[in-house]
Scaffold this motif. Structure first.
Motif, PDB file in Angstrom:
ATOM      1  N   UNK A  42       4.115  -5.487  -4.557  1.00  0.00           N
ATOM      2  CA  UNK A  42       4.864  -5.437  -3.310  1.00  0.00           C
ATOM      3  C   UNK A  42       5.083  -4.024  -2.799  1.00  0.00           C
ATOM      4  N   UNK A  43       5.220  -3.074  -3.699  1.00  0.00           N
ATOM      5  CA  UNK A  43       5.441  -1.688  -3.307  1.00  0.00           C
ATOM      6  C   UNK A  43       4.223  -1.090  -2.603  1.00  0.00           C
ATOM      7  N   UNK A  44       3.061  -1.707  -2.769  1.00  0.00           N
ATOM      8  CA  UNK A  44       1.819  -1.188  -2.193  1.00  0.00           C
ATOM      9  C   UNK A  44       1.362  -1.952  -0.962  1.00  0.00           C
ATOM     10  N   UNK A  45       2.068  -2.988  -0.594  1.00  0.00           N
ATOM     11  CA  UNK A  45       1.618  -3.867   0.491  1.00  0.00           C
ATOM     12  C   UNK A  45       1.936  -3.333   1.896  1.00  0.00           C
ATOM     13  N   UNK A  46       3.055  -2.681   2.061  1.00  0.00           N
ATOM     14  CA  UNK A  46       3.477  -2.249   3.393  1.00  0.00           C
ATOM     15  C   UNK A  46       3.402  -0.728   3.511  1.00  0.00           C
ATOM     16  N   UNK A  47       2.238  -0.187   3.228  1.00  0.00           N
ATOM     17  CA  UNK A  47       2.072   1.266   3.254  1.00  0.00           C
ATOM     18  C   UNK A  47       1.712   1.749   4.656  1.00  0.00           C
ATOM     19  N   UNK A  48       2.292   2.873   5.051  1.00  0.00           N
ATOM     20  CA  UNK A  48       2.023   3.467   6.355  1.00  0.00           C
ATOM     21  C   UNK A  48       1.171   4.711   6.137  1.00  0.00           C
ATOM     22  N   UNK A  49      -0.123   4.580   6.378  1.00  0.00           N
ATOM     23  CA  UNK A  49      -1.066   5.675   6.134  1.00  0.00           C
ATOM     24  C   UNK A  49      -0.724   6.912   6.958  1.00  0.00           C
ATOM     25  N   UNK A  50      -0.372   6.717   8.215  1.00  0.00           N
ATOM     26  CA  UNK A  50      -0.061   7.857   9.083  1.00  0.00           C
ATOM     27  C   UNK A  50       1.141   8.625   8.558  1.00  0.00           C
ATOM     28  N   UNK A  51       2.191   7.916   8.185  1.00  0.00           N
ATOM     29  CA  UNK A  51       3.388   8.581   7.646  1.00  0.00           C
ATOM     30  C   UNK A  51       3.080   9.265   6.317  1.00  0.00           C
ATOM     31  N   UNK A  52       2.277   8.625   5.501  1.00  0.00           N
ATOM     32  CA  UNK A  52       1.922   9.219   4.205  1.00  0.00           C
ATOM     33  C   UNK A  52       1.137  10.511   4.412  1.00  0.00           C
ATOM     34  N   UNK A  53       0.189  10.484   5.320  1.00  0.00           N
ATOM     35  CA  UNK A  53      -0.599  11.693   5.583  1.00  0.00           C
ATOM     36  C   UNK A  53       0.287  12.793   6.159  1.00  0.00           C
ATOM     37  N   UNK A  54       1.179  12.425   7.027  1.00  0.00           N
ATOM     38  CA  UNK A  54       2.100  13.407   7.600  1.00  0.00           C
ATOM     39  C   UNK A  54       2.953  14.041   6.500  1.00  0.00           C
ATOM     40  N   UNK A 132       4.574  13.361  -8.547  1.00  0.00           N
ATOM     41  CA  UNK A 132       4.917  12.463  -7.447  1.00  0.00           C
ATOM     42  C   UNK A 132       5.535  11.187  -7.995  1.00  0.00           C
ATOM     43  N   UNK A 133       6.815  11.021  -7.732  1.00  0.00           N
ATOM     44  CA  UNK A 133       7.501   9.807  -8.169  1.00  0.00           C
ATOM     45  C   UNK A 133       7.103   8.607  -7.313  1.00  0.00           C
ATOM     46  N   UNK A 134       6.844   8.867  -6.028  1.00  0.00           N
ATOM     47  CA  UNK A 134       6.495   7.800  -5.086  1.00  0.00           C
ATOM     48  C   UNK A 134       4.975   7.607  -5.070  1.00  0.00           C
ATOM     49  N   UNK A 135       4.469   6.921  -6.073  1.00  0.00           N
ATOM     50  CA  UNK A 135       3.030   6.701  -6.188  1.00  0.00           C
ATOM     51  C   UNK A 135       2.458   5.938  -4.985  1.00  0.00           C
ATOM     52  N   UNK A 136       3.115   4.889  -4.478  1.00  0.00           N
ATOM     53  CA  UNK A 136       2.558   4.203  -3.308  1.00  0.00           C
ATOM     54  C   UNK A 136       2.367   5.142  -2.107  1.00  0.00           C
ATOM     55  N   UNK A 137       3.308   6.057  -1.871  1.00  0.00           N
ATOM     56  CA  UNK A 137       3.171   7.006  -0.767  1.00  0.00           C
ATOM     57  C   UNK A 137       1.955   7.898  -0.987  1.00  0.00           C
ATOM     58  N   UNK A 138       1.797   8.401  -2.198  1.00  0.00           N
ATOM     59  CA  UNK A 138       0.645   9.248  -2.510  1.00  0.00           C
ATOM     60  C   UNK A 138      -0.657   8.494  -2.271  1.00  0.00           C
ATOM     61  N   UNK A 139      -0.744   7.278  -2.782  1.00  0.00           N
ATOM     62  CA  UNK A 139      -1.968   6.488  -2.633  1.00  0.00           C
ATOM     63  C   UNK A 139      -2.280   6.184  -1.176  1.00  0.00           C
ATOM     64  N   UNK A 140      -1.249   5.967  -0.366  1.00  0.00           N
ATOM     65  CA  UNK A 140      -1.455   5.647   1.044  1.00  0.00           C
ATOM     66  C   UNK A 140      -2.097   6.800   1.803  1.00  0.00           C
TER      67      UNK A 140
END
Length: 179
Positions: A42-54, A132-140
């Protein structure tokens, strides 16, 4: 391990590779099961690529390769830097995020990597982003995850984290990685 094994009723291994390794070290045919590491999809389902890249200072048009793990020689960061030195002249949009930190006695290796990056004129390409504690953000933020361990990886949790985020993985074929 062999001494203590006689009091264990059943072993749990995180991969078939770990089971093979332990049995080769003298565990013998004592009962055991392979139960792979798990994660919350679930932590990986709603990832925002644009926000992660920013968050990592990246452009949407960047081609982003990432590596995540402890900074140490066997994890393959040196090999990744060598590969990037061949790719960077052919791909102006190439960027690489390396997430992780060295152990207390491993700062020398991080310093060596930084020197290699500078020597190969990859300072604009490679960014160390620390632990990086927020692995889903990094992956996105990634287009591909590189996993270049030069010794067999027992499991490689980062591989299933990347796959959960829909990020393609390029990995060495050793240890638990093929599983």
């Amino acid at each position: 391990d062999r001494f203590l094994a006689r009091w264990v009723a059943h072993f749990v291994f995180i991969s078939q590779a770990v089971e093979r390794d332990q049995r080769n070290k003298g565990l013998g045919d004592r009962p055991g099961s392979v139960i792979y590491n798990a994660l919350d999809l679930g932590a990986y389902r709603a990832l925002d690529r644009t926000a992660a890249r920013r968050a990592f200072g990246l452009a949407e048009t960047d081609l982003v390769v990432g590596m995540m793990g402890r900074i140490e020689p066997w994890k393959g960061q040196r090999e990744l830097v060598a590969a990037l030195s061949e790719l960077a002249p052919r791909c102006a949009a190439l960027r690489c995020l390396i997430a992780g930190a060295p152990e207390l006695d491993g700062q020398w290796f991080l310093d060596e990597l930084r020197a290699a990056i500078t020597a190969q004129q990859l300072d604009r390409v490679v960014t160390f982003v620390g632990y990086q504690k927020d692995t889903p953000l990094f992956m996105a933020a990634l287009d591909v995850l590189a996993h270049a361990s030069v010794q067999p990886e027992p499991f490689g949790r980062v591989l299933i984290e990347a796959m959960a985020a829909g990020v393609p993985v390029v990995a060495t074929n050793a240890g638990g990685v093929p599983e």
